[in-house]
Design a protein around this motif. Structure first.
Motif, PDB file in Angstrom:
ATOM      1  N   SER A 127     -25.265  22.105 -50.369  1.00 50.71           N
ATOM      2  CA  SER A 127     -26.122  23.276 -50.151  1.00 50.71           C
ATOM      3  C   SER A 127     -27.471  22.856 -49.599  1.00 50.71           C
ATOM      4  N   GLN A 128     -27.871  21.603 -49.874  1.00 53.43           N
ATOM      5  CA  GLN A 128     -29.161  21.157 -49.342  1.00 53.43           C
ATOM      6  C   GLN A 128     -29.023  20.629 -47.917  1.00 53.43           C
ATOM      7  N   LEU A 129     -27.928  19.883 -47.658  1.00 55.72           N
ATOM      8  CA  LEU A 129     -27.846  19.170 -46.380  1.00 55.72           C
ATOM      9  C   LEU A 129     -26.988  19.879 -45.333  1.00 55.72           C
ATOM     10  N   GLY A 130     -26.313  20.942 -45.725  1.00 52.20           N
ATOM     11  CA  GLY A 130     -25.453  21.636 -44.769  1.00 52.20           C
ATOM     12  C   GLY A 130     -24.015  21.156 -44.903  1.00 52.20           C
ATOM     13  N   ASN A 190      -8.596  28.727 -48.542  1.00 46.69           N
ATOM     14  CA  ASN A 190      -8.365  30.033 -47.920  1.00 46.69           C
ATOM     15  C   ASN A 190      -8.353  29.942 -46.407  1.00 46.69           C
ATOM     16  N   LEU A 191      -8.777  28.812 -45.883  1.00 48.88           N
ATOM     17  CA  LEU A 191      -8.844  28.664 -44.428  1.00 48.88           C
ATOM     18  C   LEU A 191      -7.500  28.193 -43.877  1.00 48.88           C
ATOM     19  N   ALA A 192      -7.213  28.652 -42.678  1.00 43.31           N
ATOM     20  CA  ALA A 192      -5.991  28.189 -42.013  1.00 43.31           C
ATOM     21  C   ALA A 192      -6.200  26.760 -41.516  1.00 43.31           C
ATOM     22  N   ASP A 193      -5.143  26.160 -41.022  1.00 42.43           N
ATOM     23  CA  ASP A 193      -5.200  24.744 -40.640  1.00 42.43           C
ATOM     24  C   ASP A 193      -6.244  24.446 -39.568  1.00 42.43           C
ATOM     25  N   ASN A 194      -6.419  25.371 -38.633  1.00 47.38           N
ATOM     26  CA  ASN A 194      -7.332  25.071 -37.519  1.00 47.38           C
ATOM     27  C   ASN A 194      -8.666  25.800 -37.643  1.00 47.38           C
ATOM     28  N   GLU A 195      -8.935  26.294 -38.841  1.00 48.79           N
ATOM     29  CA  GLU A 195     -10.171  27.073 -39.033  1.00 48.79           C
ATOM     30  C   GLU A 195     -11.191  26.287 -39.832  1.00 48.79           C
ATOM     31  N   ALA A 196     -12.466  26.619 -39.588  1.00 47.78           N
ATOM     32  CA  ALA A 196     -13.543  25.994 -40.353  1.00 47.78           C
ATOM     33  C   ALA A 196     -14.607  27.045 -40.646  1.00 47.78           C
ATOM     34  N   THR A 197     -15.311  26.804 -41.711  1.00 46.80           N
ATOM     35  CA  THR A 197     -16.498  27.608 -42.022  1.00 46.80           C
ATOM     36  C   THR A 197     -17.678  26.647 -42.021  1.00 46.80           C
ATOM     37  N   VAL A 198     -18.787  27.061 -41.407  1.00 46.25           N
ATOM     38  CA  VAL A 198     -19.975  26.192 -41.446  1.00 46.25           C
ATOM     39  C   VAL A 198     -21.114  26.904 -42.163  1.00 46.25           C
ATOM     40  N   SER A 199     -22.037  26.110 -42.672  1.00 50.17           N
ATOM     41  CA  SER A 199     -23.212  26.698 -43.320  1.00 50.17           C
ATOM     42  C   SER A 199     -24.182  27.160 -42.234  1.00 50.17           C
ATOM     43  N   SER A 200     -25.049  28.094 -42.586  1.00 42.28           N
ATOM     44  CA  SER A 200     -25.994  28.639 -41.592  1.00 42.28           C
ATOM     45  C   SER A 200     -26.972  27.559 -41.128  1.00 42.28           C
TER      46      SER A 200
END
Lengths: 226, 790
Positions: B163-166, B115-125
């Motif tokens: 989920s444990q390490l990020g 679902n992310l565009a080419d230059n996008e990222a999602t990071v964990s909290s």
């Protein structure tokens, strides 16, 4: 009015015991002026403590203490408190005034405003303080009073609830001769005015001699008018 | 009415003279209430947050996580979609990777998200928190830059390791990593939302994929997520409530000791009132009114502050709601306030019984009434245990009661050990007058001194737990790795790319085939393995052998200790490894120590066989190196698609498991410090009041201030010594338990930590007792205290 029958008192410390009062029979009538003396440790304060319902005697079938023909049950705290409140005033050698309160506040402390309304109590307190010469010092802190003045305050406090008997345990013990005489006069005056009995425990022979009924306590036994 | 009269004429006027003692009471109540009221709000918010996000956390109704890609699974899922059994499914992959941030590389898991565009990222909290990342920040992953589009406050639809390490999520088009994914995720949405239907679908899938699943495969539903969240909440509650209990008990000691002292100081006043025929009941009730006005103020302040505490605790657990305040939480806090008021009422009533039992004649004669009867102590303990139980009902979990009982027992043990040590040390016969006097005095108040010791032990231990334990665990884990692993860097490079490690460093180079499989003999399931071969001249860094022979002795392969344990394999067992249509059978000649890093690697020498001879199957090269990060050349680092892993990054990643707990510990340790100092100062204040007359007697006898100073110092040294020893023992025991259970490593206790403990205890003990010294200097010649009467 107060009758003691076959009263004994033993103090136990560890494995030893000491019988301070031994089968004492004694009576205090209205308007009596009784002075009690005896050597140190003979039980004078203990006798006073039991009579003023602050100490309980040894349990004995024969022993009894009556207030106006009412037999006192030493196990019922509320009964004792009620009898003390309505019958007894106490004055001690150490004045036991509360140092953080003023003279007037100390005097008003034992008053139940349900019985004596606050306004009346204040008026009465001021009157009594005037009689003892301390009206101007009614707002003074206790620490600013001399020994004699403090003792006078404690007498006024003891009289606020119109006691039927005033018990005094060496009230002049910490005072000089002149002040002691003043205090004694005050006590006699008040007891006469209020029709209350006055019982004084003392080391002072002069004070003892001034009693109408003189009592010696020795070896746990009472000897009256020797 | 009479009670009110006495309260207004007498008790109100006592606030000023008892202001310090009431200050201690108020602040103790505030701290205790603030901590305790935050717990149910934290639990409710965490539960609500996880309930709302269960499906998002799981990624779908059902999540399958496998360590290899199974065509059979894909085909079966497609057919289930076609037949309408399931609505749809999404396929994702998870990789080991690193993120470059502020000139450093950090280990992260990389998960695909289309679902992310080419230059996008999602990071964990957890990753965002660790690297201080915010929305719209730029990050560099695998040599490319991305903008952070979102931060997952909970871990949504990722592998269990991620989920444990990020993690970082990127579009799969951007991932051209020279390594295989370690996990393949199938996120399946059922046709119906009904939990029973999802449950039966899960059972059906488990049955259908029985042959495809090996021991490393996981299948989870939203119900499983709910259970896992509940366990996590329980762990959080356990930790918070342990500290909550410590705070409550110490503040309780402070409150009881202050109240006791207030009553003792007023013995003569109470006696005078009783002799003035004021009923005990009225005196007692007036005193209780005085006490409750202070506790009520403390409880209100605590209730207000609890909002802040719960906000911080939730933030440390990845829930960043700006305001935890709601009608529900307000009601919860209100009920909590009432509960605490009742608890303090019970304590107050128990202590105020002293008023009833006080014998006025004895007091005016100068007899010291008993300060604390044994039956009062039993009542207090009973009230405390019942309070802890009722509190756990209020909080809504029995875990709270269990953790409280654990702490109570630990405190009790420490208390008993402290008393024993104090008694033993104070029994040393001394011919020195000051020492003899001091030891006798210490013995007579060994219980109070033991309480001071226990408070110092907890204070210094928790400072270290919050600020030094993570480093200690890292060092222990690193030591374990350094002692057993021959390398501290791994690089996976495409066989076609040119990578030459710096000539001066020792390294091992393996040709690696990522697409091999073997069969688990215990359940005949397919197990993916990595087949790595090397020559003797390329085997510079050698694995530590747990059992069997080295790589170039005898014939056969080496397997890792973890692999051997997971699949119940032993020396001299046969292992058949397959690649496409090729299979070869090997004898297990040795088991090497892997420390669970790439445990599926099977090591082989270059002996010719169908597998080692299939040169085209070895598409990757693995380099094991032992050097510092700076030594690996910039050129090597910029090799696109290559994966470099610094083993010490794993330390950080593993410790991030504890990140939330460590932050909580830090905040709570600060509170513990405050409580310990308050408690210590309170005890010191009480000693000063009690010792006042004794000092005057000693000075009146002709002894000097130096005598008293020496006695004070000796007492301080004894308390400092005992608390330091116990603190070190306590910290070491807990750290060892944590290190052994979490990382299977022995905890390495550093001299610096020992020194820090001693320094902390000495500092606090010195502060506490210097106050007494001031009292000695100023008031020890106050001979008016020697008079019997006012």
């Amino acid at each position: 009015m107060i009758k003691l029958e076959h009263i004994s008192k033993t103090f136990k410390t560890g494995s030893t015991s000491q019988k301070v009062l031994d089968n004492v029979n004694f009576q205090i009538n209205d308007n009596d002026f009784i002075t009690i003396k005896g050597p140190s440790g003979c039980g004078k304060s203990t006798l006073l403590g039991i009579t003023s319902l602050l100490l309980s005697p040894d349990h004995d079938i024969r022993s009894a203490l009556y207030y106006d023909d009412f037999k006192v049950n030493f196990k019922k705290e509320k009964q004792l408190e009620s009898l003390r409140m309505h019958n007894i005033g106490m004055v001690f050698q150490s004045t036991n005034l509360i140092s953080s309160l003023s003279v007037l506040e100390n005097v008003l402390l034992p008053v139940d405003y349900k019985i004596i309304p606050r306004r009346d109590a204040i008026e009465k307190a001021k009157l009594l303080l005037t009689k003892v010469g301390l009206r101007e010092k009614k707002n003074f802190k206790i620490s600013l009073l001399s020994g004699g003045e403090a003792q006078r305050v404690s007498i006024v406090r003891a009289l606020m609830n119109d006691p039927k008997v005033l018990f005094c345990d060496e009230p002049t013990g910490a005072l000089d001769k002149e002040t002691s005489s003043e205090i004694l006069e005050l006590l006699l005056e008040f007891s006469k005015e209020n029709n209350s009995a006055l019982v004084i425990v003392t080391h002072d022979n002069d004070i003892w001699m001034s009693g109408k009924r003189k009592v010696i306590l020795e070896g746990g036994r009472l000897i009256e008018n020797p | 009415m009479r009670t009110l009269n006495i309260f207004t004429s007498y008790n109100l006027k006592q606030f000023k003279s008892s202001k310090i003692l009431y200050f201690f009471i108020c602040i103790s109540v505030t701290i205790a209430t603030c901590m305790a009221l935050s717990v149910p709000v934290i639990i409710n918010t965490m539960t609500t947050a996880s309930e709302k996000s269960q499906k998002r956390i799981n990624g779908a109704d059902i999540k399958i996580e496998m360590n290899y890609k199974s065509q059979n699974v894909c085909d079966k899922l497609d057919s289930l979609v076609d037949s309408g059994v399931i609505k749809n499914y999404t396929y994702k992959q998870a990789y080991n990777a690193s993120i470059h941030h502020q000139k450093n590389d950090y280990y992260i898991d990389l998960v695909t998200e289309d679902n992310l565009a080419d230059n996008e990222a999602t990071v964990s909290s957890t990753t965002a928190e660790k690297l201080n990342l915010h929305l719209k920040d730029k990050i560099s992953v695998l040599g490319e830059n991305y903008t952070i589009k979102s931060i997952d406050d909970l871990n949504f639809g990722v592998s269990s390791q991620a989920s444990q390490l990020g993690y970082v999520k990127l579009n799969s088009k951007n991932i051209s990593i020279d390594t295989k994914p370690y996990a393949h995720l199938y996120l399946i949405n059922a046709k119906s939302d009904s939990s029973s239907k999802i449950k039966s679908l899960k059972a059906q899938l488990k049955k259908d994929f029985k042959k495809d699943f090996n021991s490393n495969c996981l299948i989870s539903s939203t119900e499983d997520v709910a259970k896992e969240n509940a366990e996590k909440i329980n762990s959080t509650v356990l930790i918070i409530n342990m500290l909550n209990t410590i705070v409550f008990l110490f503040t309780l000691f402070a409150i009881i000791s202050c109240l006791n002292m207030i009553l003792s100081l007023r013995n003569k006043d109470i006696a005078a009132m009783k002799l003035s025929n004021i009923p005990s009941k009225n005196i007692k009730n007036a005193f209780l009114l005085e006490f409750f006005s202070t506790t009520t103020l403390g409880i209100i302040l605590g209730a207000i502050l609890s909002n802040k505490i719960s906000f911080l605790m939730l933030k440390y657990n990845g829930i960043t709601s700006k305001n935890t305040f709601s009608i529900n939480s307000a009601l919860t806090i209100f009920v909590g306030c009432i509960l605490f008021e009742i608890i303090y009422i019970l304590y107050g009533f128990t202590l105020a019984k002293k008023i009833k039992h006080l014998k006025p004649l004895a007091v005016i004669k100068g007899d010291e009434p008993a300060t604390f009867k044994r039956r009062h102590g039993f009542s207090m303990i009973l009230i405390t245990i019942i309070s802890m139980f009722v509190y756990s009902i209020y909080v809504g979990t029995i875990t709270a009661f269990i953790s409280s009982v654990i702490i109570f027992i630990v405190l009790l043990l420490l208390f008993v050990v402290s008393i024993l040590l104090i008694y033993i040390l104070s029994s040393i016969p001394l011919s020195w007058k000051c020492g003899n006097y001091t030891f006798k005095k210490i013995k007579s108040r060994k219980c109070s001194n033991a309480l001071v010791v226990v408070s110092l032990v907890f204070m210094s231990s928790f400072i270290l737990f919050g600020f030094r334990l993570p480093q200690g665990l890292t060092d222990s884990y690193s030591k374990g790795l350094n002692d057993t692993l021959p390398y501290n860097h791994i690089a996976f490079v495409s066989a076609k790319k040119d990578f030459n490690p710096i000539k001066k460093i020792t390294y091992s180079k393996f040709d690696v085939n990522f697409d091999c499989t073997t069969i688990d003999p215990s359940n005949n399931s397919l197990v993916p393995v990595i087949f790595a071969k090397t020559s003797e001249e390329n085997y510079g860094l050698k694995y530590k052998i747990k059992s069997g022979v080295n790589l170039f002795e005898g014939s056969g392969v080496l397997i890792s200790d973890v692999f051997a344990k997971d699949h119940n394999l032993n020396l001299r067992d046969n292992l058949t490894i397959s690649y496409n249509d090729i299979s070869a059978s090997f004898k297990i000649k040795g088991i090497y120590v892997s420390k669970n890093i790439n445990p599926t690697i099977i090591l082989s020498d270059n002996t010719s066989n169908v597998l080692t001879d299939a040169k085209e199957s070895f598409s990757k090269e693995m380099y094991l190196m032992n050097c510092d990060s700076a030594t690996i050349t910039a050129e090597a680092k910029s090799l696109k698609g290559a994966m470099f892993l610094n083993i010490s990054d794993l330390n950080d990643a593993l410790l991030s498991l504890l990140d939330g707990y460590v932050k909580m510990l830090r905040l709570l340790s600060i509170i513990c410090i405050i409580v310990a100092i308050i408690f210590g100062l309170n005890i010191c204040q009480l000693f000063s009041i009690k010792d006042g007359k004794e000092y005057a007697i000693i000075r009146g006898l002709g002894l000097t201030k130096g005598f008293l100073t020496c006695s004070n110092a000796l007492e301080l040294i004894q308390i400092d010594f005992i608390s330091s020893v116990l603190s070190i023992a306590f910290y070491y025991t807990v750290s060892t338990l944590l290190s052994t259970n979490l990382f299977k490593e022995t905890f390495v206790f550093s001299v610096f930590d020992g020194f820090l403990i001693i320094l902390l205890n000495t500092l606090i003990a010195f502060i506490i007792f210097s106050k007494r010294q001031i009292h000695i200097q100023k008031k020890s010649n106050d001979f008016t205290l020697l008079k019997d009467y006012d």
